[in-house]
Structure formats: structure tokens, C-alpha cells
Design a protein around this motif. Structure first.
Motif, PDB file in Angstrom:
ATOM      1  N   GLU A 134       0.804  -1.229   0.000  1.00  0.00           N
ATOM      2  CA  GLU A 134       0.000   0.000   0.000  1.00  0.00           C
ATOM      3  C   GLU A 134       0.838   1.280   0.000  1.00  0.00           C
ATOM      4  OE1 GLU A 134      -3.316   0.886  -0.209  1.00  0.00           O
ATOM      5  OE2 GLU A 134      -3.635  -1.187  -0.821  1.00  0.00           O
ATOM      6  N   LYS A 135       2.034   1.224   0.578  1.00  0.00           N
ATOM      7  CA  LYS A 135       2.856   2.445   0.610  1.00  0.00           C
ATOM      8  C   LYS A 135       3.421   2.799  -0.767  1.00  0.00           C
ATOM      9  CE  LYS A 135       7.062   0.173   2.160  1.00  0.00           C
ATOM     10  NZ  LYS A 135       7.934  -0.100   3.260  1.00  0.00           N
ATOM     11  N   ASN A 136       3.288   1.892  -1.739  1.00  0.00           N
ATOM     12  CA  ASN A 136       3.760   2.148  -3.102  1.00  0.00           C
ATOM     13  C   ASN A 136       2.624   2.579  -4.024  1.00  0.00           C
ATOM     14  OD1 ASN A 136       6.187   1.289  -2.142  1.00  0.00           O
ATOM     15  ND2 ASN A 136       6.137  -0.692  -3.147  1.00  0.00           N
ATOM     16  N   ILE A 137       1.443   2.842  -3.466  1.00  0.00           N
ATOM     17  CA  ILE A 137       0.245   3.127  -4.260  1.00  0.00           C
ATOM     18  C   ILE A 137      -0.222   4.567  -4.043  1.00  0.00           C
ATOM     19  CG2 ILE A 137      -2.187   2.517  -4.583  1.00  0.00           C
ATOM     20  CD1 ILE A 137      -1.416  -0.362  -3.867  1.00  0.00           C
ATOM     21  N   ILE A 138      -0.582   5.221  -5.154  1.00  0.00           N
ATOM     22  CA  ILE A 138      -1.153   6.566  -5.126  1.00  0.00           C
ATOM     23  C   ILE A 138      -2.508   6.473  -5.826  1.00  0.00           C
ATOM     24  CG2 ILE A 138      -0.855   8.966  -5.840  1.00  0.00           C
ATOM     25  CD1 ILE A 138       2.222   7.282  -6.215  1.00  0.00           C
ATOM     26  N   LYS A 139      -3.586   6.908  -5.171  1.00  0.00           N
ATOM     27  CA  LYS A 139      -4.926   6.863  -5.767  1.00  0.00           C
ATOM     28  C   LYS A 139      -5.546   8.255  -5.780  1.00  0.00           C
ATOM     29  CE  LYS A 139      -6.176   2.422  -3.764  1.00  0.00           C
ATOM     30  NZ  LYS A 139      -7.148   1.740  -2.919  1.00  0.00           N
ATOM     31  N   LYS A 140      -6.198   8.562  -6.913  1.00  0.00           N
ATOM     32  CA  LYS A 140      -6.918   9.832  -7.024  1.00  0.00           C
ATOM     33  C   LYS A 140      -7.774   9.798  -8.289  1.00  0.00           C
ATOM     34  CE  LYS A 140      -6.286  14.817  -7.096  1.00  0.00           C
ATOM     35  NZ  LYS A 140      -5.399  15.913  -6.794  1.00  0.00           N
ATOM     36  N   ASN A 141      -8.990  10.312  -8.197  1.00  0.00           N
ATOM     37  CA  ASN A 141      -9.882  10.473  -9.357  1.00  0.00           C
ATOM     38  C   ASN A 141     -10.049   9.198 -10.181  1.00  0.00           C
ATOM     39  OD1 ASN A 141     -10.018  13.085  -8.533  1.00  0.00           O
ATOM     40  ND2 ASN A 141      -9.052  13.972 -10.334  1.00  0.00           N
ATOM     41  N   GLY A 142     -10.209   8.056  -9.534  1.00  0.00           N
ATOM     42  CA  GLY A 142     -10.405   6.807 -10.265  1.00  0.00           C
ATOM     43  C   GLY A 142      -9.159   6.275 -10.936  1.00  0.00           C
ATOM     44  N   VAL A 143      -7.994   6.738 -10.492  1.00  0.00           N
ATOM     45  CA  VAL A 143      -6.713   6.279 -11.035  1.00  0.00           C
ATOM     46  C   VAL A 143      -5.894   5.710  -9.885  1.00  0.00           C
ATOM     47  CG1 VAL A 143      -4.557   6.969 -12.161  1.00  0.00           C
ATOM     48  CG2 VAL A 143      -6.707   8.028 -12.846  1.00  0.00           C
ATOM     49  N   ARG A 144      -5.246   4.590 -10.135  1.00  0.00           N
ATOM     50  CA  ARG A 144      -4.328   4.019  -9.152  1.00  0.00           C
ATOM     51  C   ARG A 144      -2.965   3.851  -9.811  1.00  0.00           C
ATOM     52  NH1 ARG A 144      -5.146  -1.730  -6.001  1.00  0.00           N
ATOM     53  NH2 ARG A 144      -4.859  -2.579  -8.088  1.00  0.00           N
ATOM     54  N   LEU A 145      -1.957   4.500  -9.242  1.00  0.00           N
ATOM     55  CA  LEU A 145      -0.574   4.371  -9.696  1.00  0.00           C
ATOM     56  C   LEU A 145       0.165   3.517  -8.681  1.00  0.00           C
ATOM     57  CD1 LEU A 145       0.174   8.114 -10.521  1.00  0.00           C
ATOM     58  CD2 LEU A 145      -0.711   6.358 -12.056  1.00  0.00           C
ATOM     59  N   THR A 146       0.921   2.553  -9.167  1.00  0.00           N
ATOM     60  CA  THR A 146       1.707   1.700  -8.285  1.00  0.00           C
ATOM     61  C   THR A 146       3.157   1.750  -8.728  1.00  0.00           C
ATOM     62  OG1 THR A 146      -0.196   0.215  -8.079  1.00  0.00           O
ATOM     63  CG2 THR A 146       1.934  -0.608  -7.305  1.00  0.00           C
ATOM     64  N   VAL A 147       4.038   2.168  -7.829  1.00  0.00           N
ATOM     65  CA  VAL A 147       5.474   2.148  -8.109  1.00  0.00           C
ATOM     66  C   VAL A 147       5.945   0.732  -7.781  1.00  0.00           C
ATOM     67  CG1 VAL A 147       7.706   3.189  -7.620  1.00  0.00           C
ATOM     68  CG2 VAL A 147       5.633   4.585  -7.474  1.00  0.00           C
ATOM     69  N   ILE A 148       6.202  -0.047  -8.833  1.00  0.00           N
ATOM     70  CA  ILE A 148       6.558  -1.458  -8.646  1.00  0.00           C
ATOM     71  C   ILE A 148       8.064  -1.619  -8.474  1.00  0.00           C
ATOM     72  CG2 ILE A 148       6.491  -3.759  -9.685  1.00  0.00           C
ATOM     73  CD1 ILE A 148       3.819  -2.943 -10.936  1.00  0.00           C
ATOM     74  N   THR A 149       8.829  -0.989  -9.353  1.00  0.00           N
ATOM     75  CA  THR A 149      10.296  -0.958  -9.218  1.00  0.00           C
ATOM     76  C   THR A 149      10.745   0.462  -9.535  1.00  0.00           C
ATOM     77  OG1 THR A 149      10.872  -1.461 -11.529  1.00  0.00           O
ATOM     78  CG2 THR A 149      10.441  -3.352 -10.076  1.00  0.00           C
TER      79      THR A 149
ATOM     80  N   ARG B 214       3.357  -8.683  -7.297  1.00  0.00           N
ATOM     81  CA  ARG B 214       3.721  -7.262  -7.305  1.00  0.00           C
ATOM     82  C   ARG B 214       4.304  -6.810  -5.979  1.00  0.00           C
ATOM     83  NH1 ARG B 214      -1.128  -7.638  -9.802  1.00  0.00           N
ATOM     84  NH2 ARG B 214      -1.007  -7.379 -12.040  1.00  0.00           N
ATOM     85  N   ASP B 215       4.595  -7.760  -5.111  1.00  0.00           N
ATOM     86  CA  ASP B 215       5.157  -7.360  -3.817  1.00  0.00           C
ATOM     87  C   ASP B 215       6.681  -7.433  -3.846  1.00  0.00           C
ATOM     88  OD1 ASP B 215       5.305 -10.103  -3.827  1.00  0.00           O
ATOM     89  OD2 ASP B 215       4.527 -10.373  -1.813  1.00  0.00           O
ATOM     90  N   PHE B 216       7.253  -6.674  -4.785  1.00  0.00           N
ATOM     91  CA  PHE B 216       8.701  -6.558  -4.887  1.00  0.00           C
ATOM     92  C   PHE B 216       9.220  -5.761  -3.683  1.00  0.00           C
ATOM     93  CE2 PHE B 216       7.232  -6.894  -9.275  1.00  0.00           C
ATOM     94  CZ  PHE B 216       8.108  -7.819  -9.807  1.00  0.00           C
ATOM     95  N   ALA B 217      10.520  -5.714  -3.551  1.00  0.00           N
ATOM     96  CA  ALA B 217      11.099  -4.838  -2.524  1.00  0.00           C
ATOM     97  C   ALA B 217      10.664  -3.415  -2.839  1.00  0.00           C
ATOM     98  CB  ALA B 217      12.622  -4.944  -2.541  1.00  0.00           C
ATOM     99  N   SER B 218      10.307  -2.662  -1.842  1.00  0.00           N
ATOM    100  CA  SER B 218       9.783  -1.315  -2.063  1.00  0.00           C
ATOM    101  C   SER B 218      10.867  -0.373  -2.564  1.00  0.00           C
ATOM    102  CB  SER B 218       9.212  -0.758  -0.761  1.00  0.00           C
ATOM    103  OG  SER B 218       8.076  -1.483  -0.392  1.00  0.00           O
ATOM    104  N   PRO B 219      10.655   0.211  -3.744  1.00  0.00           N
ATOM    105  CA  PRO B 219      11.641   1.170  -4.243  1.00  0.00           C
ATOM    106  C   PRO B 219      11.516   2.502  -3.511  1.00  0.00           C
ATOM    107  CG  PRO B 219       9.810   1.020  -5.756  1.00  0.00           C
ATOM    108  CD  PRO B 219       9.561   0.010  -4.675  1.00  0.00           C
ATOM    109  N   GLN B 220      12.595   3.222  -3.417  1.00  0.00           N
ATOM    110  CA  GLN B 220      12.558   4.571  -2.863  1.00  0.00           C
ATOM    111  C   GLN B 220      12.012   5.496  -3.936  1.00  0.00           C
ATOM    112  OE1 GLN B 220      13.519   5.609   0.266  1.00  0.00           O
ATOM    113  NE2 GLN B 220      13.632   3.435   0.724  1.00  0.00           N
ATOM    114  N   PHE B 221      11.047   6.333  -3.572  1.00  0.00           N
ATOM    115  CA  PHE B 221      10.524   7.299  -4.526  1.00  0.00           C
ATOM    116  C   PHE B 221       9.966   8.493  -3.764  1.00  0.00           C
ATOM    117  CE2 PHE B 221       6.923   4.598  -3.547  1.00  0.00           C
ATOM    118  CZ  PHE B 221       5.838   5.446  -3.492  1.00  0.00           C
ATOM    119  N   SER B 222       9.852   9.595  -4.499  1.00  0.00           N
ATOM    120  CA  SER B 222       9.261  10.804  -3.915  1.00  0.00           C
ATOM    121  C   SER B 222       8.168  11.292  -4.855  1.00  0.00           C
ATOM    122  CB  SER B 222      10.317  11.887  -3.715  1.00  0.00           C
ATOM    123  OG  SER B 222      10.922  12.218  -4.942  1.00  0.00           O
ATOM    124  N   ILE B 223       7.212  12.014  -4.273  1.00  0.00           N
ATOM    125  CA  ILE B 223       6.097  12.558  -5.043  1.00  0.00           C
ATOM    126  C   ILE B 223       6.126  14.074  -4.915  1.00  0.00           C
ATOM    127  CG2 ILE B 223       3.590  12.620  -5.296  1.00  0.00           C
ATOM    128  CD1 ILE B 223       3.565   9.872  -3.860  1.00  0.00           C
TER     129      ILE B 223
END
Length: 100
Positions: free
Chosen positions: A18-33, A58-67
Motif C-alpha cells: 500500500e505504501k507504493n500506491i497513489i490513488k486519485k480520481n479513479g486512477v491508481r498508480l503503483t510504483v513497482i520498481t 507485485r510485492d517486490f522490494a519497495s523502491p525509494q521514490f518521492s512525489i
């Protein structure tokens, strides 16, 4: 299950963290790698986490990312290797910048 089919049985955790998921306006973005962003667009808020033919897990190691919010609807998701720009109002990926 009989013994013959047991060897073909496959279990997976298709859902991403869940920490790799961004949801808004009927869109779900998942940072997989750090180079792979999954984009799903729905008319409602129901998304599937079932495995697909290409990605069973899809439960890869969580990549570091910023938004970074560019405005009310546009966000940039930056990983070590890519920068993705997504417009939630238009419901489309604007750009992908690949790092060296």
C-alpha cells in the motif's frame, strides 16, 4: 486437489504494498520498481489485485521514490532511475524521463 494438478498450483501475492500506491480520481498508480510504474484507470474505485499473465507478483522490494505535486492534478514521481509525470485530471501519463 489430486496429485497431478498439485505440481501446477501456484500461489502469489499479486497485491502491491500500500505504501507504493497513489490513488486519485479513479486512477491508481503503483510504483513497482525504480523503472516500472503501473497505471490503472477505473470509472469507479474498484481495482483488481489479481495476477496477470505478465506479472504474477507485485510485492517486490519497495523502491525509494518521492512525489512532487506540480499543481492540483499533476504529480511527478521520482525514483532513482526514472521520473514519471502523471495528470490525474486527464487520466494519462504525461512523460517518462529515464536517468543514466
Amino acid at each position: 486437489m489430486d496429485q497431478f494438478w498439485d505440481r501446477f498450483f501456484y500461489t502469489s501475492s499479486a497485491a502491491a504494498d500500500e505504501k507504493n500506491i497513489i490513488k486519485k480520481n479513479g486512477v491508481r498508480l503503483t510504483v513497482i520498481t525504480d523503472r516500472l510504474l503501473r497505471v490503472e484507470v477505473q470509472n469507479g474505485s474498484v481495482f483488481l489485485d489479481d495476477p496477470t499473465q505478465c506479472v504474477k507478483c507485485r510485492d517486490f522490494a519497495s523502491p525509494q521514490f518521492s512525489i512532487h505535486k506540480k499543481d492540483e492534478y499533476v504529480v511527478e514521481i521520482k525514483t532513482a532511475r526514472c521520473t514519471f509525470a502523471f495528470d490525474f485530471r486527464a487520466r494519462k501519463l504525461n512523460s517518462v524521463l529515464l536517468e543514466d
